[in-house]
Write a protein that holds these residues in place. Structure first.
Motif, short mmCIF file in Angstrom:
data_model
loop_
_atom_site.label_atom_id
_atom_site.label_comp_id
_atom_site.label_asym_id
_atom_site.label_seq_id
_atom_site.Cartn_x
_atom_site.Cartn_y
_atom_site.Cartn_z
N LYS A 86 0.84 -1.21 0.00
CA LYS A 86 0.00 0.00 0.00
C LYS A 86 0.87 1.25 0.00
CE LYS A 86 -3.39 2.40 2.97
NZ LYS A 86 -4.50 2.64 2.03
N ARG A 87 1.91 1.25 0.82
CA ARG A 87 2.79 2.40 0.88
C ARG A 87 3.54 2.59 -0.44
NH1 ARG A 87 3.69 7.30 1.39
NH2 ARG A 87 5.85 7.90 1.72
N ALA A 88 3.97 1.49 -1.05
CA ALA A 88 4.66 1.59 -2.33
C ALA A 88 3.74 2.17 -3.40
CB ALA A 88 5.18 0.21 -2.75
N VAL A 89 2.48 1.73 -3.40
CA VAL A 89 1.50 2.26 -4.35
C VAL A 89 1.30 3.76 -4.10
CG1 VAL A 89 -0.92 2.20 -5.04
CG2 VAL A 89 0.33 0.06 -4.68
N ASP A 90 1.22 4.15 -2.83
CA ASP A 90 1.05 5.57 -2.50
C ASP A 90 2.19 6.41 -3.07
OD1 ASP A 90 -1.29 5.21 -1.10
OD2 ASP A 90 -0.32 5.05 0.86
N VAL A 91 3.42 5.92 -2.91
CA VAL A 91 4.59 6.68 -3.37
C VAL A 91 4.58 6.80 -4.89
CG1 VAL A 91 7.11 6.65 -3.54
CG2 VAL A 91 6.00 6.08 -1.37
N VAL A 92 4.36 5.66 -5.57
CA VAL A 92 4.40 5.67 -7.04
C VAL A 92 3.28 6.53 -7.62
CG1 VAL A 92 4.15 4.23 -9.10
CG2 VAL A 92 5.54 3.42 -7.17
N VAL A 93 2.05 6.32 -7.13
CA VAL A 93 0.91 7.05 -7.68
C VAL A 93 1.00 8.54 -7.39
CG1 VAL A 93 -1.59 7.32 -7.56
CG2 VAL A 93 -0.60 5.04 -7.62
N SER A 94 1.36 8.91 -6.16
CA SER A 94 1.43 10.34 -5.82
C SER A 94 2.54 11.03 -6.60
CB SER A 94 1.63 10.52 -4.31
OG SER A 94 2.84 9.90 -3.88
N ALA A 95 3.69 10.35 -6.77
CA ALA A 95 4.79 10.96 -7.53
C ALA A 95 4.39 11.15 -9.00
CB ALA A 95 6.04 10.10 -7.42
N LEU A 145 -1.32 15.37 -2.30
CA LEU A 145 -0.42 14.40 -2.91
C LEU A 145 0.98 14.53 -2.32
CD1 LEU A 145 -1.61 14.73 -6.62
CD2 LEU A 145 -1.91 12.72 -5.14
N VAL A 146 1.35 15.74 -1.93
CA VAL A 146 2.64 15.95 -1.27
C VAL A 146 2.64 15.28 0.11
CG1 VAL A 146 4.24 17.68 -0.36
CG2 VAL A 146 3.04 18.08 -2.53
N ASN A 147 1.53 15.41 0.85
CA ASN A 147 1.41 14.72 2.14
C ASN A 147 1.54 13.21 1.97
OD1 ASN A 147 -0.89 17.22 2.75
ND2 ASN A 147 0.76 16.87 4.21
N ILE A 148 0.95 12.70 0.88
CA ILE A 148 1.02 11.25 0.63
C ILE A 148 2.45 10.85 0.31
CG2 ILE A 148 0.25 9.41 -0.91
CD1 ILE A 148 -2.37 10.99 -1.24
N LEU A 149 3.12 11.61 -0.53
CA LEU A 149 4.50 11.30 -0.89
C LEU A 149 5.42 11.33 0.33
CD1 LEU A 149 6.25 10.65 -3.38
CD2 LEU A 149 6.70 13.10 -3.60
N ARG A 150 5.13 12.22 1.26
CA ARG A 150 5.95 12.33 2.47
C ARG A 150 5.61 11.27 3.52
NH1 ARG A 150 5.72 18.61 4.16
NH2 ARG A 150 6.69 17.68 6.00
N GLY A 151 4.55 10.50 3.30
CA GLY A 151 4.20 9.44 4.24
C GLY A 151 3.27 9.89 5.34
N GLU A 152 2.77 11.12 5.29
CA GLU A 152 1.86 11.62 6.32
C GLU A 152 0.42 11.19 6.06
OE1 GLU A 152 4.31 15.79 7.11
OE2 GLU A 152 2.85 15.62 5.47
N PRO A 170 -3.57 5.13 8.35
CA PRO A 170 -3.15 6.45 7.88
C PRO A 170 -4.34 7.25 7.36
CG PRO A 170 -1.78 4.71 6.92
CD PRO A 170 -2.93 4.03 7.58
N ALA A 171 -4.30 8.55 7.55
CA ALA A 171 -5.34 9.42 6.99
C ALA A 171 -5.28 9.34 5.47
CB ALA A 171 -5.12 10.85 7.45
N GLY A 172 -6.44 9.55 4.83
CA GLY A 172 -6.51 9.36 3.39
C GLY A 172 -6.97 10.57 2.62
N LEU A 173 -6.55 10.64 1.35
CA LEU A 173 -7.05 11.65 0.44
C LEU A 173 -8.54 11.43 0.18
CD1 LEU A 173 -6.36 14.02 -1.53
CD2 LEU A 173 -5.88 12.27 -3.25
N THR A 174 -8.94 10.17 0.14
CA THR A 174 -10.34 9.78 0.05
C THR A 174 -10.53 8.59 0.97
OG1 THR A 174 -12.15 9.15 -1.44
CG2 THR A 174 -9.99 8.22 -1.90
#
Length: 473
Positions: free
Chosen positions: A286-295, A381-388, A419-423
């Protein structure tokens, strides 16, 4: 301390009944379950992996078959810990797994145009027989270890009344040497104290303290006054501590596990409970997907982000990005980013006023548009990339309101297990803005308790529809 009586068919008292200076059994290592699952995985896949190594020309087919078999067995629950381990119980699910893996192998053959020769005839029966032999070997090895064990598992009963006492007797008389029943947590009434063959260690409010002090590694729920959800929610507060949870099903309709794999201990049917929360290997995916998709999103949407920034700057002046403290996973605060869509009177109003968006004088056409389409959320998306934050999860709230809600709604704080979510699950069901906080907590906790990567994918797809229809998300 309550001592076990000597009428337990000659069985010695539990180690808990000795003096405080007695040596306690060694706890099972935290990696034991992962190692057990790995052994079963190797038992299932040793044949296709061996043949792939000997025949590199068809390695792609065999690796696809191995991957399909592993996924099918995982979905059927064949890698989870069970007390009753029998290959005959596994056989129906194993046959389905072999058929599914052969289907995946056939798909690879169609794509790669590989010649099959005799593989279809031999691979299916070979997979089934090799997996049966491998699993039987692993189960035999485990039974030997259990017979030689000395209390590696410390078991707590969470129950009250006759149900808890009956379960205590069954476990005390029939548990294997690797399981030590340490006591009961439940009703503290005198009747239960007198009838129980195990010490009553406190009430339900003492659960966390008892688990910690008695080094409990597994707990079984047989209480009518404590729900399964409340038990898992309470134990989840232990953080990374490993405690396996089970419940005694009520009625025959709950006896069979959805996967078809059943389990019991001391003759008592049990069902494993999921602690919930975003954890384990899939959480890292899930975290890897967050990093790739947000970037990728930040790169691909950069022209749109620039256009929104320019429009916001022209409407509201300096301060294109609005920063606000929110509460994320574990109750930790972080700074959330949004495009500025309105100008609150001051920082205190932004932190404590529930819906300043209702003040239409403070919102211009650009602000109304980006709020209606949720485009104002894109800087997160910046919050997601930073792991927050994550792409999917409970929507984060301001500290002022979190303090209020956790005092009124007992389940609200449990939202912070993920983790808190964008949606999120609550958001795509229309629970945003001025909607019921209790319902939001229920939807968010349901998401956490049943979390899966496919569940995240469904929420993301539904979010797209909500945004297009401007109905939240």
């Amino acid at each position: 301390m309550h001592r076990l009586t000597s009428h337990a068919r000659g069985r010695p008292a539990s180690p808990l009944a000795v003096s405080d200076g007695a040596t306690r059994p060694v706890r099972q290592p935290a990696h034991h379950r992962s190692r057990s699952a790995l052994l079963l995985l190797l038992a299932d896949l040793w044949l296709p992996l061996l043949v792939a190594a000997l025949d590199p020309d068809r390695a792609s087919i065999l690796l696809a078959v191995a991957a399909g078999l592993a996924l099918a067995h995982h979905s059927a629950g064949l890698y989870r810990r069970r007390f009753v381990e029998d290959v005959l119980d596994d056989l129906p699910q194993m046959i389905l797994g072999v058929l599914a893996s052969l289907g995946l192998g056939a798909l690879v053959v169609i794509v790669t145009h590989e010649p099959l020769t005799s593989y279809p005839v031999l691979l299916g029966p070979g997979l089934l027989v090799s997996s049966l032999v491998g699993r039987q070997t692993v189960y035999w090895h485990r039974r030997r270890r259990r017979r030689a064990s000395d209390g590696s598992q410390r078991l707590l009963i969470v129950g009250d009344g006759d149900g808890g006492v009956s379960l205590a007797r069954a476990l005390l008389y029939h548990c294997g040497p690797d399981i030590v029943p340490v006591g009961i947590v439940g009703s503290a009434g005198s009747e239960m104290h007198d009838a129980s063959p195990l010490p009553v260690l406190g009430g339900h409010d003492d659960l966390l303290e008892v688990i910690t002090s008695q080094e409990v590694t597994m707990a079984i729920l047989s209480s009518t006054s404590l729900t399964e959800w409340r038990l898992t929610d309470t134990v989840s507060r232990l953080g990374p501590r490993s405690v396996d949870l089970y419940t005694v099903p009520v009625g025959y309709s709950l006896w069979r596990h959805p996967s078809g794999v059943t389990d019991s201990i001391a003759g008592v049917p049990i069902i494993a409970l999921n602690l919930g929360g975003v954890c384990g290997h899939t959480a890292r995916v899930k975290r890897a997907v967050d990093v790739v998709v947000s970037a990728l999103a930040l790169v691909l949407l950069s022209p749109l982000l620039l256009a929104i920034a320019i429009a916001v700057r022209m409407e509201t002046g300096p301060g294109v990005i609005f920063r606000q403290e929110r509460i994320g996973r574990g109750g930790h605060p972080f700074t959330l980013y949004k495009f500025t869509s309105l100008i609150p009177a001051d920082d205190e109003e932004a932190a404590t006023r529930w819906t300043v968006a209702g003040d239409h004088d403070a919102v211009g056409p650009v602000g109304r548009f980006i709020r209606a389409t949720s485009l104002d959320e894109l800087p997160q998306l910046v919050n997601i990339l930073r792991g927050e934050m994550s792409l999917v999860g409970p929507r984060p709230e301001r500290p002022y309101f979190v303090e209020q809600y956790r005092a009124v709604y007992p389940t609200y704080d449990s939202r912070h297990r993920a983790p808190a979510g964008l949606t999120g699950h609550a958001a795509v069901n229309g629970l945003r803005g001025d909607t019921s906080i209790e319902e939001r907590a229920r939807f968010d906790n349901r998401y956490i308790d049943t979390w899966s990567l496919w569940g995240d994918a469904k929420i993301l797809l539904r979010t797209v529809g909500c945004v297009v229809r401007r109905r939240g998300g």
